[in-house]
Design a protein around this motif. Structure first.
Motif, PDB file in Angstrom:
ATOM      1  N   ASN A 135      39.656  37.775  37.421  1.00  0.00           N
ATOM      2  CA  ASN A 135      41.066  38.084  37.196  1.00  0.00           C
ATOM      3  C   ASN A 135      41.261  39.226  36.205  1.00  0.00           C
ATOM      4  OD1 ASN A 135      43.996  37.577  37.222  1.00  0.00           O
ATOM      5  ND2 ASN A 135      43.669  36.757  35.166  1.00  0.00           N
ATOM      6  N   ARG A 136      40.487  39.224  35.115  1.00  0.00           N
ATOM      7  CA  ARG A 136      40.733  40.177  34.023  1.00  0.00           C
ATOM      8  C   ARG A 136      39.985  41.500  34.140  1.00  0.00           C
ATOM      9  NH1 ARG A 136      39.614  39.184  28.689  1.00  0.00           N
ATOM     10  NH2 ARG A 136      38.031  37.559  29.038  1.00  0.00           N
ATOM     11  N   TYR A 137      38.865  41.492  34.870  1.00  0.00           N
ATOM     12  CA  TYR A 137      38.015  42.680  34.842  1.00  0.00           C
ATOM     13  C   TYR A 137      37.760  43.341  36.194  1.00  0.00           C
ATOM     14  CZ  TYR A 137      36.869  42.283  29.907  1.00  0.00           C
ATOM     15  OH  TYR A 137      36.946  42.260  28.543  1.00  0.00           O
ATOM     16  N   PHE A 138      38.124  42.696  37.282  1.00  0.00           N
ATOM     17  CA  PHE A 138      37.793  43.294  38.567  1.00  0.00           C
ATOM     18  C   PHE A 138      39.010  43.393  39.480  1.00  0.00           C
ATOM     19  CE2 PHE A 138      33.707  41.339  37.236  1.00  0.00           C
ATOM     20  CZ  PHE A 138      32.976  42.518  37.120  1.00  0.00           C
ATOM     21  N   ASP A 139      39.211  44.594  39.998  1.00  0.00           N
ATOM     22  CA  ASP A 139      40.259  44.845  40.980  1.00  0.00           C
ATOM     23  C   ASP A 139      39.622  44.688  42.360  1.00  0.00           C
ATOM     24  OD1 ASP A 139      42.166  45.765  42.724  1.00  0.00           O
ATOM     25  OD2 ASP A 139      42.528  47.662  41.682  1.00  0.00           O
ATOM     26  N   GLN A 140      39.834  43.538  42.970  1.00  0.00           N
ATOM     27  CA  GLN A 140      39.161  43.230  44.227  1.00  0.00           C
ATOM     28  C   GLN A 140      39.537  44.176  45.356  1.00  0.00           C
ATOM     29  OE1 GLN A 140      36.593  41.485  42.959  1.00  0.00           O
ATOM     30  NE2 GLN A 140      36.630  40.416  44.923  1.00  0.00           N
ATOM     31  N   SER A 141      40.706  44.796  45.252  1.00  0.00           N
ATOM     32  CA  SER A 141      41.119  45.731  46.306  1.00  0.00           C
ATOM     33  C   SER A 141      40.208  46.949  46.358  1.00  0.00           C
ATOM     34  CB  SER A 141      42.562  46.170  46.088  1.00  0.00           C
ATOM     35  OG  SER A 141      42.686  46.979  44.916  1.00  0.00           O
ATOM     36  N   GLN A 142      39.474  47.202  45.276  1.00  0.00           N
ATOM     37  CA  GLN A 142      38.557  48.341  45.229  1.00  0.00           C
ATOM     38  C   GLN A 142      37.099  47.920  45.399  1.00  0.00           C
ATOM     39  OE1 GLN A 142      39.278  51.374  42.175  1.00  0.00           O
ATOM     40  NE2 GLN A 142      41.171  50.324  41.613  1.00  0.00           N
ATOM     41  N   LEU A 143      36.893  46.630  45.590  1.00  0.00           N
ATOM     42  CA  LEU A 143      35.522  46.128  45.696  1.00  0.00           C
ATOM     43  C   LEU A 143      35.349  45.344  46.999  1.00  0.00           C
ATOM     44  CD1 LEU A 143      35.058  44.874  42.018  1.00  0.00           C
ATOM     45  CD2 LEU A 143      34.070  46.928  43.039  1.00  0.00           C
ATOM     46  N   PRO A 144      35.086  46.042  48.090  1.00  0.00           N
ATOM     47  CA  PRO A 144      34.920  45.370  49.381  1.00  0.00           C
ATOM     48  C   PRO A 144      33.525  44.760  49.540  1.00  0.00           C
ATOM     49  CG  PRO A 144      34.601  47.715  49.658  1.00  0.00           C
ATOM     50  CD  PRO A 144      34.956  47.514  48.201  1.00  0.00           C
ATOM     51  N   TYR A 145      33.141  43.978  48.547  1.00  0.00           N
ATOM     52  CA  TYR A 145      31.800  43.398  48.535  1.00  0.00           C
ATOM     53  C   TYR A 145      31.892  41.881  48.365  1.00  0.00           C
ATOM     54  CZ  TYR A 145      30.753  48.294  47.693  1.00  0.00           C
ATOM     55  OH  TYR A 145      30.707  49.657  47.800  1.00  0.00           O
ATOM     56  N   ASP A 146      30.853  41.203  48.771  1.00  0.00           N
ATOM     57  CA  ASP A 146      30.825  39.754  48.649  1.00  0.00           C
ATOM     58  C   ASP A 146      30.871  39.338  47.177  1.00  0.00           C
ATOM     59  OD1 ASP A 146      30.651  39.638  51.361  1.00  0.00           O
ATOM     60  OD2 ASP A 146      28.512  39.146  51.435  1.00  0.00           O
ATOM     61  N   VAL A 147      31.417  38.152  46.939  1.00  0.00           N
ATOM     62  CA  VAL A 147      31.536  37.610  45.593  1.00  0.00           C
ATOM     63  C   VAL A 147      30.597  36.426  45.427  1.00  0.00           C
ATOM     64  CG1 VAL A 147      33.071  36.400  43.980  1.00  0.00           C
ATOM     65  CG2 VAL A 147      33.913  38.376  45.264  1.00  0.00           C
ATOM     66  N   TRP A 148      29.891  36.431  44.316  1.00  0.00           N
ATOM     67  CA  TRP A 148      29.075  35.295  43.885  1.00  0.00           C
ATOM     68  C   TRP A 148      29.825  34.701  42.699  1.00  0.00           C
ATOM     69  CZ3 TRP A 148      23.461  36.058  41.589  1.00  0.00           C
ATOM     70  CH2 TRP A 148      22.918  34.797  41.263  1.00  0.00           C
ATOM     71  N   LEU A 149      30.420  33.556  42.898  1.00  0.00           N
ATOM     72  CA  LEU A 149      31.298  32.963  41.897  1.00  0.00           C
ATOM     73  C   LEU A 149      30.567  31.936  41.052  1.00  0.00           C
ATOM     74  CD1 LEU A 149      34.359  32.798  40.972  1.00  0.00           C
ATOM     75  CD2 LEU A 149      34.425  30.690  42.336  1.00  0.00           C
ATOM     76  N   ALA A 150      30.657  32.106  39.735  1.00  0.00           N
ATOM     77  CA  ALA A 150      30.123  31.120  38.796  1.00  0.00           C
ATOM     78  C   ALA A 150      31.284  30.279  38.276  1.00  0.00           C
ATOM     79  CB  ALA A 150      29.417  31.821  37.641  1.00  0.00           C
ATOM     80  N   GLN A 151      31.309  29.028  38.672  1.00  0.00           N
ATOM     81  CA  GLN A 151      32.335  28.111  38.176  1.00  0.00           C
ATOM     82  C   GLN A 151      31.792  26.692  38.258  1.00  0.00           C
ATOM     83  OE1 GLN A 151      36.072  27.947  40.298  1.00  0.00           O
ATOM     84  NE2 GLN A 151      37.123  27.023  38.552  1.00  0.00           N
ATOM     85  N   TYR A 152      31.649  26.061  37.105  1.00  0.00           N
ATOM     86  CA  TYR A 152      31.049  24.737  37.048  1.00  0.00           C
ATOM     87  C   TYR A 152      32.165  23.700  37.118  1.00  0.00           C
ATOM     88  CZ  TYR A 152      27.509  27.939  35.322  1.00  0.00           C
ATOM     89  OH  TYR A 152      26.659  29.008  35.185  1.00  0.00           O
ATOM     90  N   ALA A 153      32.503  23.345  38.332  1.00  0.00           N
ATOM     91  CA  ALA A 153      33.619  22.449  38.587  1.00  0.00           C
ATOM     92  C   ALA A 153      33.385  21.729  39.905  1.00  0.00           C
ATOM     93  CB  ALA A 153      34.923  23.251  38.656  1.00  0.00           C
ATOM     94  N   SER A 154      34.225  20.736  40.169  1.00  0.00           N
ATOM     95  CA  SER A 154      34.080  19.983  41.413  1.00  0.00           C
ATOM     96  C   SER A 154      34.501  20.806  42.622  1.00  0.00           C
ATOM     97  CB  SER A 154      34.900  18.694  41.355  1.00  0.00           C
ATOM     98  OG  SER A 154      36.277  18.989  41.129  1.00  0.00           O
TER      99      SER A 154
END
Length: 282
Positions: free
Chosen positions: A143-162
Motif C-alpha cells: 500500500n505505502r511503497y508500490f504503485d501496482q499500476s506500474q508493476l505488471p508482475y506477480d506478487v509474493w505476499l508476506a502476511q502471517y494470518a489465517s
C-alpha cells in the motif's frame, strides 16, 4: 491449484533436501544474496541440494538499493547466479524495512515512486534475461511503497494470518515459524497458486488418463491447448472454459496452465514430439 513451498537462506543452515521433498515440499525460493553482490553463504548448497532432490527452485534478492541503478545491478547479480542452475521459478525483488532504514542511513528517503521504480527496474532486468520475476512485499508496503499500476508482475505476499489481505498474489508466505523435516529450526512457509514449472522443466501430471495442459509462450497473449497429441490455439475464452470443465470432471482439478519460455528444453522437446506426429494446428 495450490502448491506447498518454503523459502530459505543461510539462516536455516544445512538442509536435508531429500527429507524436505519427502515431507511434501513442492518448490523453494532460495535467497541468492543481498545488496551489492553479497552471495548468500548457503545459496550454492541449497540450489544444488534442492535440484538434486527434484524440488523446483526460484530465488530472491534482498535489496539494499536506494537508486534505480542499484536495483538493476542487484538483478544482474541474481541472474549471474541463476545461470549456474536450473531456475524455473521466479527471481523476486525483496525490499523490506531494513532496505528503507539502510537508505535513510545513507541520506536517502525511499518514496513510493522510488520503490516502485526500483522494483520495476529489477523485474525488467530479470525478465529480459528470460526468467520469471515477481515482487516480494507485505500488505503495508504494498500500500505505502508500490504503485501496482506500474508493476505488471506477480506478487509474493508476506502476511502471517489465517487469510491473506489480497486475492491476486501468486505466492503467499503465510508463516515464518513453520517446521519442515530436514530443516533445523523455523522456516518460512508458502502456498503458490501458480505453477512456474518443475525441476526438470517437464510437464508433471500424475493420475490423469492423458497428458493435457494449457500454455502461453514467452508471456504472449495466445493460449494453446495440448491434448496429449496435438497443439491447438484457442481462439475464444469459451473454448478454454469448456475444455477445463471437461478435464476437471475427469480429474477432479483444473487443467494445468503454464507460461513457458520458447528457449527452454521442455518446450523444444514438446515441439519435437508434436512435429513427429500429426501436423500442429495453427
Amino acid at each position: 491449484m495450490m502448491l506447498k513451498g518454503i523459502d530459505v537462506s543461510e539462516h536455516q543452515g544445512a538442509i536435508n533436501w531429500s527429507q524436505a521433498k519427502a515431507s511434501g515440499v513442492q518448490f523453494t525460493m532460495i535467497r541468492g544474496g543481498y545488496g551489492r553482490n553479497n552471495v548468500d553463504k548457503y545459496f550454492h548448497a541449497n540450489a544444488k541440494g534442492a535440484t538434486a532432490a527434484g524440488i523446483p527452485i526460484g530465488m530472491y534478492w534482498f535489496s539494499y538499493a536506494y537508486t534505480v541503478d542499484m536495483a538493476r545491478n542487484e538483478a544482474k547479480y541474481a541472474v549471474t547466479l541463476a545461470k549456474q542452475y536450473n531456475v524455473t521459478w521466479p527471481i523476486a525483488f525483496d525490499l523490506e524495512y531494513d532496505t528503507v532504514s539502510y537508505a535513510a542511513k545513507n541520506g536517502v528517503t525511499i518514496t513510493k515512486s522510488m520503490a516502485t521504480q526500483m522494483a520495476k527496474a529489477f523485474c525488467e532486468e530479470i525478465k529480459a534475461a528470460g526468467y520469471n520475476t515477481m515482487n516480494y512485499t507485505n500488505p503495508d508496503y504494498l500500500n505505502r511503497y508500490f504503485d501496482q499500476s506500474q508493476l505488471p508482475y506477480d506478487v509474493w505476499l508476506a502476511q502471517y494470518a489465517s487469510q491473506p489481505a489480497i486475492s491476486d498474489m501468486s505466492i503467499w508466505q503465510y508463516s515464518s515459524s513453520g517446521s519442515v523435516p530436514g530443516i533445523s529450526g523455523r522456516c518460512d512457509m508458502n502456498y503458490a497458486y501458480k505453477n512456474y514449472g518443475t525441476e526438470n522443466n517437464e510437464i508433471e501430471m500424475k493420475g490423469e488418463t492423458t497428458m493435457q495442459c494449457f500454455y502461453k509462450i514467452d508471456g504472449g497473449d495466445d493460449v494453446y491447448y495440448f491434448d496429449g497429441q496435438n497443439i491447438h490455439i484457442l481462439r475464444h475464452p469459451d473454448e478454454r472454459t469448456v475444455l477445463n470443465d471437461i478435464y476437471k470432471a475427469n480429474n477432479g482439478k483444473d487443467m494445468p496452465f503454464f507460461d513457458w519460455k520458447s528457449v527452454a528444453p521442455w518446450y523444444k522437446r514438446l515441439q519435437a514430439a508434436i512435429n513427429r506426429g500429426p501436423t500442429v494446428e495453427k
